[in-house]
Enzyme design. Structure first.
Site, short mmCIF file in Angstrom:
data_model
loop_
_atom_site.label_atom_id
_atom_site.label_comp_id
_atom_site.label_asym_id
_atom_site.label_seq_id
_atom_site.Cartn_x
_atom_site.Cartn_y
_atom_site.Cartn_z
N HIS A 237 0.88 -1.17 0.00
CA HIS A 237 0.00 0.00 0.00
C HIS A 237 0.91 1.22 0.00
O HIS A 237 1.72 1.39 0.92
CB HIS A 237 -0.90 -0.02 1.23
CG HIS A 237 -1.86 1.13 1.30
ND1 HIS A 237 -2.76 1.27 2.33
CD2 HIS A 237 -2.05 2.19 0.50
CE1 HIS A 237 -3.47 2.37 2.15
NE2 HIS A 237 -3.04 2.95 1.03
N ASP A 238 0.82 2.06 -1.01
CA ASP A 238 1.80 3.12 -1.18
C ASP A 238 1.93 4.00 0.06
O ASP A 238 3.03 4.48 0.39
CB ASP A 238 1.52 3.95 -2.43
CG ASP A 238 0.09 4.47 -2.54
OD1 ASP A 238 -0.69 4.34 -1.57
OD2 ASP A 238 -0.26 4.99 -3.62
#
Length: 466
Positions: A237-238
């Protein structure tokens, strides 16, 4: 001889391949490939072209090969919540919808009919957002039941791209938590929720932590690239990767991962799932080493990005900041988190309509439009600080801004002035740096996250606003 690590960091508007090595004890990052991204609009429906994105991933890997760099490992991160349904052979069974697509409308109500909203938050600690995976899967169940019934895996986008590179299906923890289907206490799929909603259990693969080896390139990819490489799970998840790269997480520092979205919060070792946290719409998303990113999701720079595009990218973001500062006395404000700004046909019209409907002054030029957005965004930061301190019972002396928004000097000054906190801005490429950090910890370059963060603080410029 230097070891090289490659971060493939794909955002909702662009992607990049960032090459990293250590030089004299510091991280050195180099962008070697960049490409545009965005949802495809087909007859009013929004999709991700995953095949095109994978071709871009391979093209960037080819660039690394052409440069003669021997890669120690590679990792992929993307935004959250969106997924791919596949059969046991990896065949895609349904379009990859974008999180702004209209199919999500009303799906939260369908979910809450089967599992109460308060119970969901107590189980998962995940904030209500109409596009969360849990609601998207309900849209699949209702509108594409055959695809869901025949699926053998639900792969979040980074996991799908890892599969395409290696032929191995694995599910990474931080992105899995964004689904709203992971139990906050166990850090594993919540069996009660999945059963109540009637989702097929076997599509949810075992959850594994950042730093896990996925595999090496398939024979097909090796043949196309001319080399082999390890594929490692980043905190995929960035935002989870970006938070890893905050140079100093301590008890007195808030962070904002600033980009298309602004994610403002703190890092906890335990989730906060109280009724007050739910009402304030805070989330407890998974972080590196089972940490919790207790944060507020704020619309972020999406609004000014859309305005810029509507003006045919005539102005740079720096110019828009200057124009906003010249119009700083313009009084109107909007609630940047209002859903009318999530996916409007025209952002400027949405702002004007919002203000007009409430009897407020309507912007008459670009500077006033930019002022409304930047001032409103900084006001939302002030409110989030108040809420975080109330919910955690702690005072925070500083706000550390990472990501592309750390370069927005005007917004950073507004944030410092309005919150009364020191604002520390940088690094700008935090997501790619966090991606690399997970690879380097897995490879033994750093012994732990604290050591890696200390290296980030020494490697990149941090600008202070007060």
């Amino acid at each position: 001889m230097s070891k090289y690590y490659l971060a493939i960091d794909i955002g909702a508007s662009s992607g990049r391949h960032m090459l990293c090595r250590m030089d004299d004890g510091k991280l050195v990052m180099e962008e070697i490939y960049r490409f545009e991204n965005g949802m495809d609009n087909r007859n009013g429906r929004l999709y991700w072209d995953t095949e095109r994105l994978f071709k871009e991933i391979v093209a960037g890997l080819k660039k690394a090969g052409e440069m003669g760099k021997t890669l120690e490992s590679v990792a992929v991160d993307t935004w959250a919540v969106d997924y791919v349904l596949t059969d046991e052979k990896g065949k895609v069974l349904a379009p990859s919808y974008g999180y702004r697509d209209i199919r999500i409308n009303g799906m939260d109500e369908e979910v809450y009919r089967l599992f109460p909203e308060r119970g969901l938050y107590e189980h998962t600690g995940i904030q209500h957002q109409s596009f969360n995976t849990i609601f998207q899967l309900m849209a699949s169940k209702i509108n594409e039941p055959d695809a869901l019934a025949n699926a053998k895996a639900m792969l979040m986008l980074p996991d799908y791209f890892n599969y395409r590179l290696t032929g191995v299906m694995k599910q990474e923890y931080t992105n899995a938590t964004s689904t709203g289907l992971v139990n906050a206490a166990s850090c594993d799929w919540d069996e009660d929720i999945i059963k109540a909603l009637g989702y097929p259990r076997d599509i949810f693969l075992p959850i594994e932590m950042p730093g896990t080896l996925v595999g090496t390139f398939t024979d097909e990819i090796k043949s196309e690239l001319g080399f082999d490489c390890k594929v490692v799970m980043a905190a995929s998840h960035d935002t989870a990767s970006a938070v890893m790269a905050v140079p100093a997480i301590s008890g007195d520092v808030l962070y904002i991962s600033s980009g298309t979205w602004s994610l403002m919060g703190v890092e906890n070792m335990e989730p906060i799932t109280t009724g007050a946290a739910q009402i304030a719409n805070f989330t407890n998303e998974g972080g590196y080493e089972r940490r919790y990113r207790f944060l507020k999701n704020i619309m972020g720079l999406w609004m000014i990005q859309q305005v810029r595009h509507e003006l045919n990218d005539k102005y740079s973001f720096a110019e828009l900041c200057d124009m906003a500062e010249n119009e700083k006395e313009f009084p109107a404000r909007v609630d940047v988190n209002d859903e009318c700004f999530l996916a409007p046909l025209n952002m400027q019209d949405a702002v004007r309509d919002y203000l007009s409907e409430r009897g407020r002054s309507v912007p008459e030029n670009t500077g006033q439009m930019a002022a409304v957005i930047y001032e409103s965004l900084s006001d939302s930061y002030v409110q989030a600080v108040i809420e975080i301190e109330g919910l955690t019972g702690k005072h925070y002396d500083a706000i550390h801004i990472v990501g592309g928004g750390s370069n927005a000097a005007y917004l950073n000054r507004l944030t410092a002035q309005k919150t009364g906190r020191r604002v520390l801005a940088g690094p700008g490429e935090a997501t790619a740096i966090g991606n690399i950090m997970a690879q380097m910890i897995a490879d033994g370059v750093f012994s732990n996250l604290r050591e890696a963060r200390a290296c980030v603080a020494e490697s990149f410029e941090i600008t202070e606003f007060a």
